[in-house]
Design an enzyme around this catalytic site. Structure first.
Site, PDB file in Angstrom:
ATOM      1  CE  LYS A  57      17.757 119.699 125.655  1.00  0.00           C
ATOM      2  NZ  LYS A  57      16.627 120.640 125.453  1.00  0.00           N
ATOM      3  NE  ARG A  69      18.996 121.354 131.772  1.00  0.00           N
ATOM      4  CZ  ARG A  69      19.667 120.352 132.342  1.00  0.00           C
ATOM      5  NH1 ARG A  69      20.294 120.502 133.492  1.00  0.00           N
ATOM      6  NH2 ARG A  69      19.702 119.162 131.770  1.00  0.00           N
ATOM      7  N   GLY A  70      15.955 119.558 133.175  1.00  0.00           N
ATOM      8  CA  GLY A  70      16.224 118.140 133.334  1.00  0.00           C
ATOM      9  C   GLY A  70      14.940 117.514 133.852  1.00  0.00           C
ATOM     10  CB  ALA A  71      12.809 114.799 132.513  1.00  0.00           C
ATOM     11  CD  GLN A  78      20.632 122.284 127.740  1.00  0.00           C
ATOM     12  OE1 GLN A  78      21.297 122.432 126.715  1.00  0.00           O
ATOM     13  NE2 GLN A  78      19.310 122.294 127.714  1.00  0.00           N
ATOM     14  CG  ASP A 125      13.818 115.165 128.518  1.00  0.00           C
ATOM     15  OD1 ASP A 125      14.920 114.945 127.981  1.00  0.00           O
ATOM     16  OD2 ASP A 125      13.634 116.054 129.361  1.00  0.00           O
ATOM     17  NE  ARG A 171      11.373 122.738 129.001  1.00  0.00           N
ATOM     18  CZ  ARG A 171      12.655 122.371 128.955  1.00  0.00           C
ATOM     19  NH1 ARG A 171      13.367 122.269 130.060  1.00  0.00           N
ATOM     20  NH2 ARG A 171      13.228 122.097 127.801  1.00  0.00           N
TER      21      ARG A 171
HETATM   22  O1  MRU Z   1      15.846 121.080 128.020  1.00  0.00           O
HETATM   23  P1  MRU Z   1      16.441 120.384 129.201  1.00  0.00           P
HETATM   24  O2  MRU Z   1      17.773 120.887 129.596  1.00  0.00           O
HETATM   25  O3  MRU Z   1      15.471 120.268 130.353  1.00  0.00           O
HETATM   26  O4  MRU Z   1      16.649 118.916 128.659  1.00  0.00           O
HETATM   27  C1  MRU Z   1      17.254 117.979 129.462  1.00  0.00           C
HETATM   28  C2  MRU Z   1      17.543 116.740 128.753  1.00  0.00           C
HETATM   29  O5  MRU Z   1      17.197 116.513 127.614  1.00  0.00           O
HETATM   30  C3  MRU Z   1      18.202 115.716 129.546  1.00  0.00           C
HETATM   31  O6  MRU Z   1      19.044 114.936 128.757  1.00  0.00           O
HETATM   32  C4  MRU Z   1      17.072 114.857 130.112  1.00  0.00           C
HETATM   33  O7  MRU Z   1      16.193 115.589 130.907  1.00  0.00           O
HETATM   34  C5  MRU Z   1      17.593 113.767 130.846  1.00  0.00           C
HETATM   35  S1  MRU Z   1      18.403 114.299 132.281  1.00  0.00           S
HETATM   36  C6  MRU Z   1      17.797 113.323 133.349  1.00  0.00           C
END
Ligand code: MRU
Length: 369
Positions: free
Chosen positions: A268, A60-62, A216, A257, A105
């Site tokens: 998020k 996870r995390g973009a 997270q 994201d 996603r």
């Molecule tokens: O749902 P997730 O855990 O994939 O969401 C992640 C986030 O919203 C992070 O803040 C976002 O990807 C930035 S991290 C580089």
């Protein structure tokens, strides 16, 4: 496996636990669902397993999702090249696999960015050399995807060094979700800026939002900060406003994201509320993200699709129901912060400020003449 054996060192610098690793021809993901209790790997070499891993947030995390998808697409190309002589025959397979990956996603743009980068490279190579063998093309795609992993780490280090100039000495920093090494393929973006500030001797301390419902913040950000020896305090998401009113927070920094050309930022869920609170209390609100998180096709954030996830994620805590099991619940995983609430956006191309309609297209090299 312990975290010590999983940390990566680049140019003598420990960049944290990488979420993705390549072992022979296998793609192994740190299973972020099990942290911080267990450090386990999930084999996502097969396309279907990578689609599952992205959807279920094993990875996870973009930015990490983008790199993982690029590796999966290239690995899929290598598999399907085995039965083909011409590289041209590989293109429809890659296109179909790319569609499957992109459907996992919808909000983060890095997934689309990474899949398109691999597909475009394949298309260009076939056009440039119609006789190229399918296996040769597939090998080149694997190399390209692996180089994306490496370039993310370096990009994050560059943007973090730039961003650390915005952090005063002994600052109390609030962050939301996890924008560390795990989310970004090394070092981190929002957490990367904090790490760079620490290594610059600025002595930051961090308030970490737990980040309901997937936690997270409590599961991953606290874990990363403790490993780095950065003082941190976990708080309920809803405490942020009171801490700001009590002048306990000097600045907010989050990841992103997807960012539109006017600075509107999807991140998020809960990020928008923090930006409003920061504005009301006169506190700087920073977004840290690589240029691959900007969407050059979107003039504003209105076109960003906000992912809705299963209501069970908020109805249950783990396997345990914390409300009526049939409660009506709305689980939007992201929200949208208008560019007008963002003090600056920290990128590897520099620190972008308002007017974003001017500074973002300039940084992306897509200005209208
Ligand atoms: O749902 P997730 O855990 O994939 O969401 C992640 C986030 O919203 C992070 O803040 C976002 O990807 C930035 S991290 C580089």
């Amino acid at each position: 496996m312990n975290e010590g054996t999983c940390r990566q060192v680049i140019d003598g610098q420990d960049v944290g636990v990488l979420p993705v690793r390549l072992e022979d021809e296998r793609i192994l993901l740190v299973d972020q669902r099990s942290l911080p209790d267990k450090l386990e790997f999930f084999d996502a070499t097969e396309l279907k397993d990578m689609c599952f891993a992205i959807r279920e947030m094993v990875v996870r995390g973009a930015p990490s999702i983008g790199v993982a998808a690029a590796l999966a697409l290239a690995a899929h190309g290598k598999q399907s090249a085995k039965g083909k002589s011409s590289a041209t025959d590989l293109l429809p397979d890659l296109q179909e696999a790319g569609k499957q990956l992109q459907s996992t996603r919808p909000t983060g743009v890095n997934l689309k960015w990474a899949v398109e980068k691999i597909y475009l490279a394949a298309d260009q190579q076939v056009k440039g050399d119609t006789k190229v063998a399918a296996t040769t093309l597939a090998d080149r795609l694997v190399e390209l995807a692996a180089s994306m992993l490496d370039s993310h780490i370096r990009t994050n280090m560059v943007l973090s060094a730039l961003g650390s100039a915005l952090i005063p000495e002994n600052a109390s920093v609030l962050t939301h979700c996890n924008a560390g090494s795990l989310a970004t393929c090394g070092w981190g973006t929002a957490l990367g800026v904090i790490r760079s500030a620490k290594f610059a001797g600025l002595n930051p301390n961090v308030f970490v939002d737990e980040t309901r419902p997937r936690n997270q913040g409590s599961r991953l950000t606290v874990w990363e900060l403790v490993q780095d020896g950065i003082p941190c305090t976990l708080i309920c998401d809803s405490l942020a406003g009171y801490l700001m009113a009590k002048k306990k927070i000097d600045l907010v920094i989050v990841g992103a994201d997807r960012i539109a050309l006017n600075g509107d930022t999807a991140n998020k869920v809960g990020t928008y509320s923090l930006a409003v609170l920061a504005k009301a209390h006169g506190i700087p609100f920073y977004v840290a993200a690589p240029l691959s998180t900007f969407d050059p096709t979107l003039p504003t954030g209105d076109g960003i699709v906000i992912e809705e996830r299963s209501a069970d994620e908020i109805i249950k805590f783990g396997d345990h129901s914390i409300t009526l099991s049939n409660a009506n619940a709305l689980n939007l995983a992201f929200d949208l912060t208008p560019g007008s609430l963002i003090t600056a956006i920290i990128t590897e191309g520099g620190i972008l400020r308002s007017s974003y309609e001017r500074s973002i297209p300039q940084a992306l090299g897509v200005e209208k003449q």
